[in-house]
Design an enzyme around this catalytic site. Structure first.
Site, PDB file in Angstrom:
ATOM      1  N   GLY A 134       1.353   4.651  -0.803  1.00 22.50           N
ATOM      2  CA  GLY A 134       1.008   5.833  -0.801  1.00 22.50           C
ATOM      3  C   GLY A 134       1.831   7.103  -0.082  1.00 22.50           C
ATOM      4  CB  ALA A 135       1.738   9.779   1.146  1.00 18.46           C
ATOM      5  CB  ILE A 136       3.510   7.150   5.517  1.00 17.65           C
ATOM      6  CG1 ILE A 136       2.427   8.489   5.435  1.00 17.65           C
ATOM      7  CG2 ILE A 136       3.791   6.553   6.364  1.00 17.65           C
ATOM      8  CD1 ILE A 136       3.600   9.673   5.651  1.00 17.65           C
ATOM      9  CG  ASN A 161      -2.657   7.695  11.607  1.00 15.30           C
ATOM     10  OD1 ASN A 161      -1.632   7.370  11.867  1.00 15.30           O
ATOM     11  ND2 ASN A 161      -3.677   8.279  10.564  1.00 15.30           N
ATOM     12  CD  GLU A 170      -7.412   5.653   9.413  1.00 17.00           C
ATOM     13  OE1 GLU A 170      -6.550   4.815   9.237  1.00 17.00           O
ATOM     14  OE2 GLU A 170      -6.808   7.034   8.646  1.00 17.00           O
ATOM     15  CB  SER A 186      -6.137  12.079   7.816  1.00 19.27           C
ATOM     16  OG  SER A 186      -6.378  11.621   8.915  1.00 19.27           O
ATOM     17  CE  LYS A 203       0.288   9.523  13.546  1.00 20.81           C
ATOM     18  NZ  LYS A 203       0.833   9.466  12.879  1.00 20.81           N
ATOM     19  N   GLY A 228       1.388  -1.099  -0.220  1.00 22.57           N
ATOM     20  CA  GLY A 228       0.375  -0.036  -0.271  1.00 22.57           C
ATOM     21  C   GLY A 228       0.891   0.950   0.186  1.00 22.57           C
ATOM     22  CG  ASN A 241      -7.929  12.625  11.738  1.00 31.32           C
ATOM     23  OD1 ASN A 241      -8.173  12.827  10.988  1.00 31.32           O
ATOM     24  ND2 ASN A 241      -6.827  13.280  13.252  1.00 31.32           N
TER      25      ASN A 241
END
Length: 327
Positions: free
Chosen positions: A9-11, A103, A286, A274, A205, A7, A213
């Site tokens: 994606g960005a990270i 996350n 999420e 996000s 976190k 997966g 969020n």
């Protein structure tokens, strides 16, 4: 060492690019669609700190093409994991570790948990226990993601800030596998400390994510507005204090106080969370891994969390109306 980013994606793309640039790790990326096609045609481009780097990790469309790995780094959204777990099986050999860079509260959370809930399955993130069975938590290494990045366009990752991935074993040990992963990430240019109490850091976190969020999804506000507006700030603070009581009941120690955590979020500035970005782009939100799970855990330890419950009901309704949440 064979590391697969599942997966990317960005990270995941950021991690894959820096590991591949170092050159002494065999990096495989599992991706799909235009992003995969662009990486296969032109390589993976990373823009970071004023530098533009192109690397050529192995890029494939399925786990079967990738084969068995030493480490599988999972950077999916939590709600995508139950559907992805069956697809990941070809990556897993007897000793493959799964690096859970997801996350919220992870599926493995209560594995080796030092309390009365050991081996409890978290329904909010693993509704039927499929992830626990298919990606057994004995494979899991916890990873807390701090960098911010985005896919600027297919095949191109824009890294804006942060370079830390905190790692930890569920049982708190400094195992050979977590030490080796830490060393590989450090060699690639990341900060990758190994912590004995990874759950404490997961909660710190989560502490901000569970409040900022959903509030942002309901109001459309960026972090500077949420933390600066007295009404929104108070709602966030109430949610965070309720969640802190739940975490502490489960043995978590919060190393900072709530106002310092809010101040840290304020320093990020006019940032869209996000969840707000997902809502605006029509993508699944999420909700359960960030807030539903807190309400679930509150029920486990018999604590009232009225503000969290109210905001959860509202953000779920908002997500359903936008077609971004199905429960």
């Amino acid at each position: 060492m064979r590391i697969c980013v599942f997966g990317a994606g960005a990270i995941g793309g950021l991690m894959a690019a820096k590991l591949a640039a170092k050159g002494d790790v065999e990096v495989t990326v599992v991706a799909r669609g235009p992003h995969l096609a662009a990486m296969q045609a032109n390589g993976l481009r990373l823009r970071s700190g004023g530098q533009d780097t192109v690397v050529h990790p192995r890029c494939v469309g399925s786990a079967a093409e990738a084969g068995v790995q030493d480490y599988v780094v999972v950077t999916l959204k939590a709600h995508a994991l139950p559907g992805a777990a069956p697809q990941m099986q070809p990556l897993l050999g007897p000793d493959t570790a799964i690096v859970s860079a997801v996350n919220g509260i992870p599926w493995w959370y209560f594995y080796k948990h030092p309390g009365g809930f050991e081996d409890h399955r978290v329904a909010s993130v693993d509704p039927d226990g499929k992830v626990w069975e298919m990606l057994h938590p004995s494979r899991a290494i916890g990873a807390i993601v701090y960098p911010a990045a985005e896919v600027a366009e297919p095949g191109i990752i824009e890294h804006t800030y942060g370079d830390r991935f905190t790692l930890g074993e569920p049982d708190g040990s400094r195992s050979a596998r977590v030490n080796a992963l830490s060393e590989a990430l450090i060699a690639a240019g990341f900060k990758a400390p190994v912590r004995p109490k990874i759950r404490d850091e997961i909660w710190v976190k989560l502490w901000g994510n569970l409040a900022f969020n959903p509030i942002s999804a309901l109001t459309g506000a960026t972090l500077d507005v949420i933390t600066g507006d007295p009404g929104q700030r108070q709602v966030a603070r109430d949610m965070m204090l309720e969640a802190q009581a739940v975490g502490e009941k489960l043995g978590v120690r919060f190393g900072i106080d709530v106002d310092k955590r809010i101040a840290g979020a304020a320093e990020v500035g006019a940032h869209k969370t996000s969840m707000l970005q997902d809502l605006e782009r029509g993508r699944p939100m999420e909700i359960d891994a960030l807030l539903g799970v807190v309400v679930e855990m509150a029920e486990m330890v018999d604590l009232p969390v009225p503000t969290c419950r109210t905001v959860l009901a509202l953000v779920r309704a908002r997500g359903r109306s936008a077609g971004c949440y199905s429960g």
